[in-house]
Each structure stands twice: as structure tokens, then as C-alpha cells.
Design a protein around this motif. Structure first.
Motif, short mmCIF file in Angstrom:
data_model
loop_
_atom_site.label_atom_id
_atom_site.label_comp_id
_atom_site.label_asym_id
_atom_site.label_seq_id
_atom_site.Cartn_x
_atom_site.Cartn_y
_atom_site.Cartn_z
N ASP A 1 0.87 -1.17 0.00
CA ASP A 1 0.00 0.00 0.00
C ASP A 1 0.91 1.22 0.00
OD1 ASP A 1 -1.54 2.19 1.00
OD2 ASP A 1 -2.93 0.81 2.02
N ALA B 1 -0.93 6.62 -2.31
CA ALA B 1 -2.23 6.97 -1.73
C ALA B 1 -2.52 8.47 -1.64
CB ALA B 1 -2.39 6.32 -0.35
N PRO B 2 -2.43 9.21 -2.76
CA PRO B 2 -2.82 10.62 -2.72
C PRO B 2 -4.34 10.75 -2.67
CG PRO B 2 -2.28 10.00 -4.96
CD PRO B 2 -2.00 8.78 -4.10
N ASN B 3 -4.81 11.98 -2.53
CA ASN B 3 -6.24 12.21 -2.43
C ASN B 3 -6.75 12.90 -3.69
OD1 ASN B 3 -6.29 11.19 0.27
ND2 ASN B 3 -5.38 13.13 0.91
N HIS C 1 3.54 12.81 0.38
CA HIS C 1 3.26 11.79 -0.64
C HIS C 1 4.52 11.43 -1.42
CE1 HIS C 1 -0.94 13.45 -0.17
NE2 HIS C 1 -1.09 12.17 0.12
N HIS D 1 -4.01 3.20 -2.55
CA HIS D 1 -5.22 3.41 -1.74
C HIS D 1 -5.61 4.89 -1.79
CE1 HIS D 1 -7.63 1.75 1.70
NE2 HIS D 1 -7.57 2.97 2.19
N GLY E 1 -7.49 8.47 -1.85
CA GLY E 1 -8.63 9.01 -1.11
C GLY E 1 -9.66 9.50 -2.11
N GLU F 1 -10.20 4.13 -1.72
CA GLU F 1 -11.11 3.91 -0.59
C GLU F 1 -12.50 3.51 -1.08
OE1 GLU F 1 -11.02 7.29 2.05
OE2 GLU F 1 -8.83 7.38 1.98
N TYR G 1 -12.44 5.74 8.90
CA TYR G 1 -11.27 5.53 8.05
C TYR G 1 -10.70 4.13 8.30
CZ TYR G 1 -6.39 6.63 6.64
OH TYR G 1 -5.14 6.64 6.09
N ASP H 1 -9.70 0.49 6.10
CA ASP H 1 -8.44 -0.24 6.23
C ASP H 1 -8.69 -1.71 6.60
OD1 ASP H 1 -6.32 1.44 5.48
OD2 ASP H 1 -6.51 2.60 7.33
N TYR I 1 2.48 -1.49 4.51
CA TYR I 1 1.81 -0.19 4.42
C TYR I 1 2.87 0.88 4.51
CZ TYR I 1 -2.58 -2.60 5.35
OH TYR I 1 -3.66 -3.42 5.27
N ILE J 1 3.28 4.27 4.97
CA ILE J 1 2.43 5.36 5.46
C ILE J 1 3.19 6.13 6.55
CG2 ILE J 1 0.19 5.89 6.52
CD1 ILE J 1 -0.93 3.34 5.55
N1 ARG Z 1 -4.87 9.20 1.55
C1 ARG Z 1 -4.17 9.32 2.79
C2 ARG Z 1 -3.39 10.65 2.81
O1 ARG Z 1 -3.15 11.24 1.79
C3 ARG Z 1 -3.20 8.19 3.05
C4 ARG Z 1 -3.78 6.78 3.03
C5 ARG Z 1 -2.80 5.75 3.51
N2 ARG Z 1 -3.18 4.38 3.23
C6 ARG Z 1 -4.00 3.66 4.00
N3 ARG Z 1 -4.24 2.42 3.71
N4 ARG Z 1 -4.55 4.13 5.08
O2 ARG Z 1 -3.01 11.12 3.88
#
Ligand code: ARG
Length: 579
Positions: free
Chosen positions: A120, A123-125, A134, A160, A162, A261, A316, A320, A338, A340
Motif C-alpha cells: 500500500d 495513496a494521494p487524495n 506523498h 489506496h 482518497g 477507498e 477511516y 483499512d 503499508y 504510510i
Molecule cells: N490518503 C491518505 C493521505 O493522503 C493516506 C492513506 C494511507 N493508506 C491507508 N491504507 N490508510 O493522507
């Protein structure tokens, strides 16, 4: 274990069995690199207690029993009972020759078990800028994915993103207002934060808009077809933006790796129901919560992981949990990583523990939070713009390439324009990525372009320059009709030292893949490049008059180039032909 340590361990363990009895066969010979020789065996001191003799006498007994024929010279006893070992030069030469053969894959061993590893990362939004946070999760995750693939594992990349939640009501309404083909919508591809902020400003300042946004969330969650279509467009436009960044960064993520997500949306209720049925989740202050074992808050009360909020929305953590279930049950992952931020350590540990209690995360699956530290500004605080807003990743990368371009233009005005642009990209992007990767992933570091792009020190440009230098030697050799020998030459001290470094590549990569630590690969490549410099200073190649010596050194240099390039590729850093 690297070849020399492995071979020495076997020989010494036979000696232990012979000298002290079978029960000593498994004793660790403690083979370590030595200041005074190639390696030393440090076992005598520990064995002395078990055997009941003085360490130096034990060392002598080991020496009398050990058979190092073909592998090493007779060791010397030093100090309290160290055995200093110098490997036979012809043994190193044979190993190097084997390493150079195509079927050895540069010493990368086939795995004992080919794992499926779900990673994982990034994971940008959607409709938000990618920032330096990121950068790290993307770059470290990608290096791990590349490394594990080289090691023969199957990697399933999981981006992953957002792409779900309450802000989407306001984003969809804003997109509907401005039209999908207008200039405002284009911001999603170029400057997503601007689009987000415009939507936000309307939401805050326009009550009718805010109402529309709120009811849009409801229709979205209910799966209304038209709403989903607009949402898809929104995500689509954001994806273009992510891919511009990924292309720029040479990151291997594609649309196939998207597992946002939203993709877990229909699993959330099932997850909540099972947790309830298992008696793990219960209502607390109106919300459905689990209280995983071993997590106590400052108030001495058990800490909750919120599954369903009192308004009916899912937490959230629920996403997960649905993701971990999917990765184990559907993707059949043996390992899950992960990548993160460190700040989410508690959250990740609570998710892991809950998944264990629910029986989704079983003992045969290894789950790891690869904790990511922060990128700091010169003031030691989280990197921001002068005005205090978070830094756009794109501008940072553009600046890096531009700065590298300035250096290359000065250094190599003779090269064609498009090649200079290519080198500037490799050096600028490579420099930023490498600086990140060469720092332990859980440490913070200061973003300093000057250091990242320096030609000396543990930097990408230093390694890229080492590669370019060897390639230039090869080109000149070809021009002069010089052919690399069948095997690398390993005779003098510098050649020996370089060959010994080369033998460490495969085992280093294995270690990086097992512990998720790219900075160890960086440290290795740096010391390999230094060994090459020392070798090249001591042992001329093209100027050497003896054909055999010259050909053997050229082969050693070319093997070094292959290892450097393969190592940089595992990190996702390009090596230009010329610099
Ligand atoms: N989208 C989130 C962010 O930009 C990070 C997600 C991380 N991945 C996860 N599986 N929780 O901060």
C-alpha cells in the motif's frame, strides 16, 4: 549470507564439530569484516566458556581443526583470540567470474519461497495536491516494489487513493456548476488544490450550494447512477494529475494498481456486521467501536477504533479493515506492507490487532507498517512554502530538474540539447528520490537541493557519475578495439576489495526486501562506487599495456557498472549514458 561469509561459516562449523564435539556444529562462527584482514572469526571468546578453556587456546584448537583449503590462507590469532582471515585471491576471482555469468543474475538468489506481497503506497487524495509527504510514501513504496520483484516475489501494488467521503458532495456540485470541459475543471489536472479551494469557498460562503453539496453526498452514498458518473469524471481528471507526477518521478504505479477507498464501499457494512457478530464491536457513545486488546489511552481507558460513527458514516479504519481482508482473502498476500507516515503508527497497530482478533490477519501473514518520517525545511519544521501553505510536489520536482539542468549545461555544453534535458531529468529526479531513499525511512530529513544534487557524497549524481564514467571507458575501449576479458581480473588489493564488494550485492538486496529498508541498498551502492574509484585510481584500464590485465580490468569495471545500474534500478533511479 554473502558468499565469503557463507563459505567460511561452513568450514568453521565443521571445525567446531571436529574439535569440540557434534553439539558445537551449530555454534555461530561470528564471521565479521576485519580491519586487519578480509574477515575475522570472533567465536573463540564465546566458545571458551562452553569448552572451559582459555580463549587463545580455543582459537588455536579451531585453527588446528579448520580446513580452509582453496578458500583462505592460514588465519592468524590476534588479541584475546580473534582469527584474522585473508581469503585466497583466486577464490575471490572465481566467485567474481561466476557473478559475471548471465545465469547468476548478479548474485540475486532465487527466493526460498516466492511471496505475494501487497504494498500500500503513495495513496494521494482526489482533488488535492500531492505534497512532500506523498513524495516519500510514493518513492519508498516504489523502491520496495521494484526490489521485491527483482528478488522473485510477486508484488501487488495497492494505491489506496482518497476518492470517497463527505468532501465529494461539494466537489461534485462544483464540477457540475463549472462544467466538465471548462477551464476550471482542467485545474483538476494541473492545480487540484485550486479546484478544491474554490469548491470549499463556495461551500463556506453560499448556503444554497452547501445544501446541494450535503444532499449530493447522500445521493452519492446511495449509489445514484448519474452522481456516480460525475464522481467518476472527477476521479478520472485527478488520475491524470497523479500520472503526471508518477511519470515525472519514474514511478511504476498505473491505473491497474488503483484500489481507492471507494472500492471498499460495499464491504464496510459486511465488516461492521462481522465485527458485531463476533462480539468485537460494540456501541460506545453512539458509535460502533472495537477496543483492540492492549491499547489504552492516557485516561487509562481502552482506546476505540471507530467502525461506524453515530451519524451512520463509516470510519477511516473500517476501510483499512476491509482492505486488509481483501488483500489476504482475495489477493492471497503472504506479506502486506503499508508505506504510510509514522504519525499513523497507532492507527495501523490498532487495525492490525483488530484484524487479528477478527481472524482476517492470520499468523502466516506478515503485516508491516513501513513508517515514513517527515520532510523538513531548513528551519527544521515540516517543509512549507514561505506563505505557510503545503508545498506542491510538482513545483519541487520542476525546480530540481531545472537546477540539475543548470549544472549539466555548465558541465557538458558539448552534448546535444535533448540529451542534456534527459540527463537533467535523471539527475534532478534521481537526486531527490535518492536523498529520500538513502535516509532511513522512519527518520526525518531536511530538503536541501544543493546536497541532493552534489556530485560527491552518498548522492544519486555521485553514483550516476560512476556509471557514466565506466560507460565512457567501455565506449573508448570499443573504439580502440579493446575487448573485455572472459573473467574479471582479481589480483591486486584494489581489485580484490572491489570484487568483495560486488559479492555483497545479492545478499544486500535480500536484506532490503526482507526488512523494507532501501537505505541499506543506498549505503551499499555508495561503498561499491567508492571501491570502484579506489580501484580505478590504482589500476589503469585503457592505459594498461598488457592485453590480459587490461581485458580483465575492463571486465571487472563492466561488472561493477551492471551492479550499479541494477541497484539504482531497484531504487527507481535512472543512470544516464553520459554525464
Ligand atoms: N490518503 C491518505 C493521505 O493522503 C493516506 C492513506 C494511507 N493508506 C491507508 N491504507 N490508510 O493522507
Amino acid at each position: 549470507m554473502p558468499a565469503p561469509e557463507l563459505a567460511l561459516t561452513e568450514r568453521f562449523q565443521s571445525a567446531f564439530a571436529q574439535a569440540f564435539g557434534e553439539e558445537f556444529r551449530d555454534a555461530d562462527p561470528i564471521i565479521r569484516p576485519s580491519q586487519f584482514a578480509d574477515f575475522q572469526c570472533n567465536a573463540a571468546m564465546g566458545l571458551a566458556k562452553r569448552v572451559g578453556a582459555k580463549p587463545r587456546d580455543v582459537a588455536q584448537q579451531i585453527l588446528d581443526a579448520v580446513d580452509l583449503t582453496g578458500l583462505a590462507e592460514t588465519p592468524e590469532i590476534a588479541g584475546p583470540g580473534f582469527l584474522n582471515i585473508r581469503l585466497r585471491t583466486d577464490w575471490i576471482g572465481n566467485q567474481a567470474a561466476e557473478l559475471a555469468a548471465p545465469e547468476s543474475h548478479l548474485g540475486i538468489p532465487a527466493p526460498d519461497h516466492a511471496d505475494t506481497v501487497a504494498i500500500d503506497y503513495s495513496a494521494p487524495n482526489v482533488a488535492k495536491e500531492m505534497h512532500v509527504g506523498h513524495l516519500r510514501t510514493t518513492v519508498v513504496g516504489d523502491a520496495l516494489a521494484r526490489t521485491l520483484e527483482k528478488l522473485g516475489h510477486t508484488v501487488v501494488r495497492q494505491n489506496h487513493i482518497g476518492d470517497w467521503g463527505t468532501p465529494f458532495g461539494m466537489l461534485i456540485e462544483h464540477l457540475l456548476d463549472v462544467g466538465e470541459d471548462g477551464d476550471e475543471a482542467k485545474l483538476l489536472e494541473s492545480d487540484p488544490n485550486a479546484f478544491y479551494q474554490h469548491a470549499r469557498a463556495k461551500f463556506d460562503g453560499d448556503a444554497a450550494f452547501a445544501d446541494r453539496a450535503r444532499s449530493r453526498v447522500v445521493t452519492l452514498q446511495a449509489g445514484d447512477r448519474q452522481t456516480l458518473e460525475i464522481w467518476t469524471r472527477l476521479v478520472e481528471l485527478s488520475k491524470q494529475y497523479f500520472h503526471r507526477i508518477y511519470d515525472m518521478l519514474d514511478v511504476t504505479l498505473t491505473d491497474d494498481d488503483l484500489a481507492g477507498e471507494s472500492s471498499y464501499n460495499d464491504q464496510l457494512e459486511i465488516v461492521a456486521k462481522q465485527l458485531e457478530a463476533d462480539g468485537l464491536a460494540r456501541i460506545s457513545d453512539g458509535a460502533l467501536c472495537v477496543f483492540p486488546e492492549g491499547f489504552i489511552g492516557r485516561d487509562e481507558k481502552p482506546l476505540p477504533l471507530i467502525i461506524r460513527k453515530s451519524d451512520g458514516g463509516y470510519g477511516y479504519g473500517t476501510t483499512d479493515l476491509a482492505a486488509i481482508r481483501h488483500r489476504i482473502q482475495d489477493l492471497r498476500a503472504d506479506r502486506i506492507a503499508y508505506v504510510i507516515g509514522s504519525a499513523q503508527e497507532l492507527h495501523m497497530n490498532m487495525v492490525f490487532e483488530t484484524a487479528r482478533e477478527a481472524g482476517w490477519l492470520t499468523d502466516d501473514v506478515e503485516a508491516t507498517h513501513v513508517k515514513i518520517g517527515s520532510v523538513l525545511g531548513e528551519d527544521g519544521k515540516i517543509l512549507r512554502t514561505r506563505s505557510g501553505s503545503s508545498l506542491r510536489l510538482m513545483s519541487l520536482l520542476e525546480e530540481a530538474v531545472q537546477t540539475a539542468r543548470g549544472v549539466i549545461d555548465e558541465l557538458r555544453p558539448d552534448l546535444p540539447e535533448d540529451e542534456r534535458a534527459e540527463i537533467a531529468h535523471a539527475v534532478g529526479i534521481g537526486g531527490v528520490k535518492y536523498a529520500d531513499l538513502s535516509t532511513a525511512h522512519d527518520s526525518d530529513y531536511v530538503f536541501d537541493l544543493e546536497r541532493m544534487l552534489a556530485l560527491t557524497g552518498n548522492t544519486a549524481p555521485y553514483l550516476q557519475y560512476a556509471v557514466a564514467r565506466i560507460r565512457s571507458i567501455s565506449r573508448r575501449a570499443a573504439e580502440q578495439g579493446i575487448i573485455a576479458g572472459p573473467a574479471p581480473r582479481v589480483e591486486n588489493d584494489a581489485e580484490r576489495a572491489l570484487a568483495l564488494e560486488l559479492l555483497q550485492f545479492g545478499p544486500t538486496l535480500v536484506q532490503v526486501g526482507a526488512a523494507y529498508e532501501p537505505h541499506r541498498l543506498c549505503a551499499y551502492l555508495f561503498s561499491l562506487a567508492q571501491a570502484f574509484t579506489a580501484f580505478y585510481d590504482a589500476s589503469p584500464i585503457l592505459k594498461e599495456s598488457d592485453d590480459e590485465v587490461r581485458g580483465g580490468r575492463l571486465a571487472l569495471a563492466e561488472l561493477t557498472e551492471r551492479v550499479l545500474v541494477e541497484g539504482l534500478d531497484a531504487l527507481g533511479v535512472r543512470a544516464p549514458q553520459r554525464m
